[in-house]
Design a protein around this motif. Sequence first.
Motif, PDB file in Angstrom:
ATOM      1  N   GLN A 225      14.061   3.500  16.541  1.00 37.93           N
ATOM      2  CA  GLN A 225      15.230   3.550  15.671  1.00 37.93           C
ATOM      3  C   GLN A 225      14.985   4.515  14.519  1.00 37.93           C
ATOM      4  O   GLN A 225      13.898   4.573  13.955  1.00 37.93           O
ATOM      5  CB  GLN A 225      15.540   2.164  15.105  1.00 37.93           C
ATOM      6  N   SER A 303      19.187   2.592  13.284  1.00 39.69           N
ATOM      7  CA  SER A 303      19.860   2.735  14.576  1.00 39.69           C
ATOM      8  C   SER A 303      19.095   3.758  15.398  1.00 39.69           C
ATOM      9  O   SER A 303      18.473   4.668  14.848  1.00 39.69           O
ATOM     10  CB  SER A 303      21.308   3.204  14.399  1.00 39.69           C
ATOM     11  N   HIS A 304      19.151   3.613  16.732  1.00 40.27           N
ATOM     12  CA  HIS A 304      18.539   4.636  17.579  1.00 40.27           C
ATOM     13  C   HIS A 304      19.534   5.752  17.888  1.00 40.27           C
ATOM     14  O   HIS A 304      19.198   6.689  18.615  1.00 40.27           O
ATOM     15  CB  HIS A 304      18.010   4.021  18.876  1.00 40.27           C
TER      16      HIS A 304
END
Length: 426
Positions: A225, A303-304
Amino acid sequence: MTTAPAAADAPVAPAANLGINSERLWDSLMEMARIGPGVAGGNNRQALTDADAEGRRLLQSWCEAAGMSMNVDAVGNMFFRHEGTEPDLDPVYVGSHLDTQPTGGRFDGVLGVLAGLELIRSIRDLGIRTRRPIVLVNWTNEEGTRFAPAMLASGVFAGVIDIDHALSRRDAQGLSFGDELERIGWKGDERPGERRIHAMFEYHIEQGPILEAENRAIGVVTHGQGMRWIECTVTGKGQHTGSTPMGMRRNAGRGLAQLTELVHEIAMKHQPAAVGAIGHIDVHPNSRNVIPEKVVFTVDFRSHLLPVLEAMVAEFNDRAPAICAALGLGFSAQTVGAFDPPAFDPVLVERVRAAADRLGLSHMDIVSGAGHDACWINRVAPTVMIMCPCVDGLSHNEAEEITPEWARDGANVLFHAVLETAGIVA
């Protein structure tokens, strides 16, 4: 440093019946856990403390007993080299970090370092030789709890954090990273980032509940992430809690409460691809009968997916000042930690999958929810991560727990994937 594909050599896998000494690995974990004990069964071995220095000395003694030579760079990263039959080839690196959270567990980070040590001990026991050298690394200040940002020294190594900036970071007591590194005796002469790397492996506990819930022994980490840490300051007016009418208050604590909900709302908009929370909080003057006049806290968005990460940050920065202004409060913010989502090397990812299959271990692809040194090293060399489950997904907590079998299985996957990458000499 090299960025040549990790698939440059024709790999040869070790026999499926070969692996690490799992009892020795577990004993090493328990012995290291005695250094910097916490108050509830975990560890408090924060970066550049006396406990960190003691842990480093223990690791050094073990590595030298296993025939490895040591080098240390100017931000305290420790490198232990096990020689290959072709010493001019770029080495395969394996490792993680020894530092912990203030209320950390016994396995976060340290498992990856000691599994790397056990890998080298085991290949010596088994008489295995590799073409490429293998280098065990302990990265300094991965946690970032004492000196922000996290993954500080691996970031310097990868060229994304300036060394002077790193050395000037200060803790809550005003002590600088550079001064503390010298005080504990672990500032080396080597210039960070001048080493060549053929490939880098990091083994880590998952720090989440997915592997245990899915009953999988191995997490094959395909992506990490991205992260943004935003340090915010909300300013109000310190007044007596009993004698100040409600309508006349400028309560910085109320601003914190509403911004906490804002962070949650923003993260929920982007499910299941994002998370967000407020972690570190300092309230001033932090007295029972004084309305908070200032609150300093850190927002953690992850977040990825880079567009999702950027959208969350943009929305927070747009809405937070207005929320505070409506309460009569001041607001300021600065980004104190950031990295974009990494995609790990597909050749190494497949090599980890193949090793798990060869050993008959259940596995699944997974995205790392936490930041790791591998996220920075991935920018300069082919990199991959291997994960094992942890009980209830609990980490950054003294109750963090894994089983000896989980530790063994991941270490054996690491053993096979590293040896295949380093090239076994018949």
